[in-house]
Design a protein around this motif. Structure first.
Motif, PDB file in Angstrom:
ATOM      1  N   SER A   1     -63.070 -45.274  -8.961  1.00 45.66           N
ATOM      2  CA  SER A   1     -63.917 -45.095  -7.758  1.00 45.66           C
ATOM      3  C   SER A   1     -63.555 -46.135  -6.796  1.00 45.66           C
ATOM      4  CB  SER A   1     -65.457 -44.750  -7.518  1.00 45.66           C
ATOM      5  OG  SER A   1     -65.806 -44.690  -6.517  1.00 45.66           O
ATOM      6  N   PRO A   2     -62.547 -45.920  -5.635  1.00 47.90           N
ATOM      7  CA  PRO A   2     -61.875 -44.608  -5.439  1.00 47.90           C
ATOM      8  C   PRO A   2     -60.669 -44.188  -6.428  1.00 47.90           C
ATOM      9  CG  PRO A   2     -61.143 -46.207  -3.942  1.00 47.90           C
ATOM     10  CD  PRO A   2     -62.190 -47.071  -4.733  1.00 47.90           C
TER      11      PRO A   2
ATOM     12  N   HIS B   1     -66.972 -47.155   1.520  1.00 52.55           N
ATOM     13  CA  HIS B   1     -65.436 -46.659   1.656  1.00 52.55           C
ATOM     14  C   HIS B   1     -64.749 -45.974   0.251  1.00 52.55           C
ATOM     15  CE1 HIS B   1     -64.235 -48.040   5.820  1.00 52.55           C
ATOM     16  NE2 HIS B   1     -65.454 -47.617   5.923  1.00 52.55           N
ATOM     17  N   ARG B   2     -65.746 -46.061  -0.947  1.00 53.25           N
ATOM     18  CA  ARG B   2     -65.022 -45.594  -2.215  1.00 53.25           C
ATOM     19  C   ARG B   2     -65.062 -44.137  -2.074  1.00 53.25           C
ATOM     20  NH1 ARG B   2     -64.698 -49.315  -5.929  1.00 53.25           N
ATOM     21  NH2 ARG B   2     -65.577 -51.412  -5.733  1.00 53.25           N
TER      22      ARG B   2
ATOM     23  N   ALA C   1     -62.995 -49.189  -8.835  1.00 54.72           N
ATOM     24  CA  ALA C   1     -63.956 -49.627 -10.051  1.00 54.72           C
ATOM     25  C   ALA C   1     -63.941 -48.657 -11.097  1.00 54.72           C
ATOM     26  CB  ALA C   1     -65.271 -49.756  -9.497  1.00 54.72           C
ATOM     27  N   THR C   2     -63.918 -49.295 -12.402  1.00 55.16           N
ATOM     28  CA  THR C   2     -63.830 -48.228 -13.416  1.00 55.16           C
ATOM     29  C   THR C   2     -65.317 -47.965 -14.025  1.00 55.16           C
ATOM     30  OG1 THR C   2     -61.770 -49.284 -14.133  1.00 55.16           O
ATOM     31  CG2 THR C   2     -62.983 -47.807 -15.847  1.00 55.16           C
ATOM     32  N   PHE C   3     -65.734 -46.665 -14.272  1.00 53.14           N
ATOM     33  CA  PHE C   3     -66.808 -46.131 -14.658  1.00 53.14           C
ATOM     34  C   PHE C   3     -66.664 -45.405 -16.004  1.00 53.14           C
ATOM     35  CE2 PHE C   3     -67.544 -46.740 -10.148  1.00 53.14           C
ATOM     36  CZ  PHE C   3     -68.604 -47.538 -10.069  1.00 53.14           C
ATOM     37  N   LYS C   4     -67.343 -45.539 -17.043  1.00 61.99           N
ATOM     38  CA  LYS C   4     -67.161 -44.761 -18.238  1.00 61.99           C
ATOM     39  C   LYS C   4     -68.457 -44.071 -18.400  1.00 61.99           C
ATOM     40  CE  LYS C   4     -65.244 -46.594 -21.823  1.00 61.99           C
ATOM     41  NZ  LYS C   4     -64.935 -47.514 -22.813  1.00 61.99           N
TER      42      LYS C   4
END
Length: 254
Positions: free
Chosen positions: A74-75, A36-37, A62-65
């Motif tokens: 995301s989301p 569901h993200r 959630a954090t993505f670098k």
């Protein structure tokens, strides 16, 4: 009692089985929640509609670098969708959208696009992956293949839109992604996705568009690079042409 038995009715194997069931149920819940993200919450179909999250609810972001320093969530509740101009064909939720204005630029049906990052796709060293051959002279066309540079680009109606002046190569995948078309009369340049082109010795044939429709293909900001967002819009334009280039394409086959 037998070896491994805890009581007369419970043993180690039974407890391990229950633990496995609990683990598997938790795994299913986790996978559904992670699914569901993207795509959630869903559009209810009306401006004042409820927030449709489904089950399980949308997880916390959630954090993505990325390598270039950008941070993505995301989301991402603030991320906008691709713009479109269309109206429902019928009065109920889920009805197909009919394009408004130029159907090739309306952003509906096969012409829909996602709001990707407006930066070029990069390799492991941060360099643009997709560049024209003039910016990557170490690459070229195989001797046994037809070199389309200089050949005319012909639309579905047999009209010549212009000629190919260069090819854009993906230096990570080692294949050509686009042909660069110089429009006849105006001299402007647009990209033709190779997946929509059929290269023959007499020219490059593109059945998705008519000859005159190449003039409205979305252009790139840079003559040497194409961004992810620009790729979305360019490919969507040709995709829309497969259905909207002529009125008869929207009619039943039989």
């Amino acid at each position: 009692m037998e070896t491994g038995a805890i009581t007369q009715y419970v043993d180690v194997a039974q407890i391990v089985l229950y633990l496995f069931w609990a683990f598997f149920a938790g795994l299913i819940y986790y996978l559904l929640r992670e699914n569901h993200r993207e795509g959630y919450p869903m559009d209810p179909g009306r401006p004042d509609g409820p927030k449709v999250e489904g089950w399980p609810p949308v997880p916390t972001p959630a954090t993505f670098k990325t390598l270039d320093g950008h941070v993505h969530l995301s989301p991402d509740p603030d991320r906008r969708d691709g713009d479109y101009r269309g109206t429902p064909a019928h009065g109920w939720n889920g009805a197909p959208l009919e394009p408004v204005g130029n159907p090739l630029l309306a952003g509906v049906g096969p012409g829909a696009w996602a709001a990707r990052a407006d930066v070029p796709d990069a390799d492991l060293h941060g360099h643009a992956k997709i560049v024209p051959l003039r910016a990557s002279p170490e690459h070229g066309v195989a001797a046994k293949d037809v070199d389309p540079r200089g050949l005319p680009v012909v639309g579905a109606d047999g009209e010549v839109a212009g000629k190919v002046v260069d090819l854009w190569i993906d230096r990570m995948e080692m294949l050509f992604r686009y042909a660069e078309l110089e429009l006849a009369g105006s001299g402007r340049r647009v990209l033709v996705p190779m997946t929509f082109a059929r290269i023959k010795r007499d020219g490059v044939h593109v059945q998705a568009l008519l000859g005159a429709q190449f003039a409205d293909v979305p252009r790139t900001k840079s003559p040497e690079q194409v961004t992810l967002l620009e790729e979305e819009k360019i490919t969507a334009y040709y995709g829309a042409g497969t259905l909207y280039a002529t009125p008869d394409r929207q009619e039943p086959l039989l």
